[in-house]
Scaffold this active site. Structure first.
Site: not given
Length: 314
Positions: A13, A40-41, A223
């Protein structure tokens, strides 16, 4: 033309999707090299907020070939849903290439992930319950099904029958869950295979040829370093290698092909799920970081734990 690897230096993140978006303008291939839809991006493009889980961030650029490499575990239903969502927004997903060697996340992986976390109780790892860990476990145990298996119904069904025999015993005898039907799973997944077939390729050969032709390749991790299965805060880690070495193994290229590794960090630290967090702030300052940074997991929707910048970890 040497390749670039983009890694997160914390627990994920850090803003890798945004960094990829900035670099993609000068890149020919963007490669996702590990993880699954447990990461997720979030990218803001043309006034649109996009949340990408499996597809590399480079898909937003018409000149970029987006690649899902060998080391990724793929939930085909999620991948196709993401492709459809992009198409609805006017973004062409046809330039996506998926490695036939990438392993599949199967329905029994999802179920085992859920019941295992529930069984662990207060010792739960805090997984996203997307079946990532069980899929990687089967890969290492050499009983995994791969994306290329979807192109041959006979081979897929044979492999599924063998694996499901053991998985159903685990589900029914240990966790008191209902057994899964091989026919139902095969019907669903072979339908996915028909749609994914045009996107399958030997991505190692594709990337080798691109590098030999002077193309620019960006390898994008999910990650962060501290979630690496070997180098992270074990056992509160992911099931793959987000570090730069993992990019080489997954993409099938050697270290001489890489001349730049970019580590992404942010001015404070966040973490999703369980595990140690030395600088975590549970007071008003931590709440302010979460609110100001809109710290909510792209994939899980869970609030991220927030803390002060940790120079040792980063």
């Amino acid at each position: 033309m040497p390749a670039t690897i983009l890694v997160g230096t914390q627990w994920g993140d850090e803003g890798k999707g945004k960094a990829t978006d900035l670099l993609a303008g000068e890149t020919d291939c963007v490669v996702r090299y590990q993880g699954g839809n447990n990461a997720g991006h979030t990218v803001l493009a043309g006034g649109q907020l996009l949340k990408l889980h499996l597809i590399p961030s480079g898909i937003l650029y018409p000149h970029v070939t987006s690649v899902i490499a060998d080391g990724v575990v793929v939930d085909p239903g999620v991948l196709l849903g993401e492709m459809d969502a992009l198409a609805e927004r006017g973004i062409d997903p046809s330039r996506l290439v998926v490695s036939g060697n990438a392993h599949l996340i199967m329905p029994y992986h999802l179920e085992i992930d859920k019941v295992t976390e529930r069984y662990l109780g207060k010792h739960a790892l805090g997984t996203t319950r997307r079946g990532i860990g069980p899929a990687y476990a089967d890969k290492v145990a050499r009983i995994g099904l791969r994306v290329q298996d979807l192109t041959d119904p006979r081979i897929f069904r044979e492999k599924l029958d063998v694996v499901l025999k053991e998985k159903n015993l685990v589900l029914s005898k240990i966790y008191n869950r209902l057994a899964m039907d091989a026919g139902t799973i095969a019907e669903e997944y072979l339908t996915y295979g028909e749609r994914l077939a045009p996107h399958l390729a030997d991505t190692s050969s594709l990337l080798y040829a691109a590098l030999r032709a002077g193309k620019r390749v960006l390898l994008e991790g999910a990650q962060g370093t501290l979630l690496d299965i070997d180098h992270g805060t074990y056992p509160f880690v992911t099931s793959s290698n987000p570090v730069s070495g993992g990019a080489l193994a997954s993409a099938g290229i050697g270290p001489r092909e890489v001349d730049r590794v970019i580590g992404v960090t942010k001015a404070y630290v966040t973490r999703v799920g369980s595990g140690p967090f030395p600088t975590e702030d549970l007071g008003p300052a931590g709440e302010h970081m979460a609110t100001r940074g809109v710290e909510v997991g792209t994939t899980t929707g869970r609030s991220r734990r927030c803390g002060w910048f940790d120079a040792v970890c980063s």
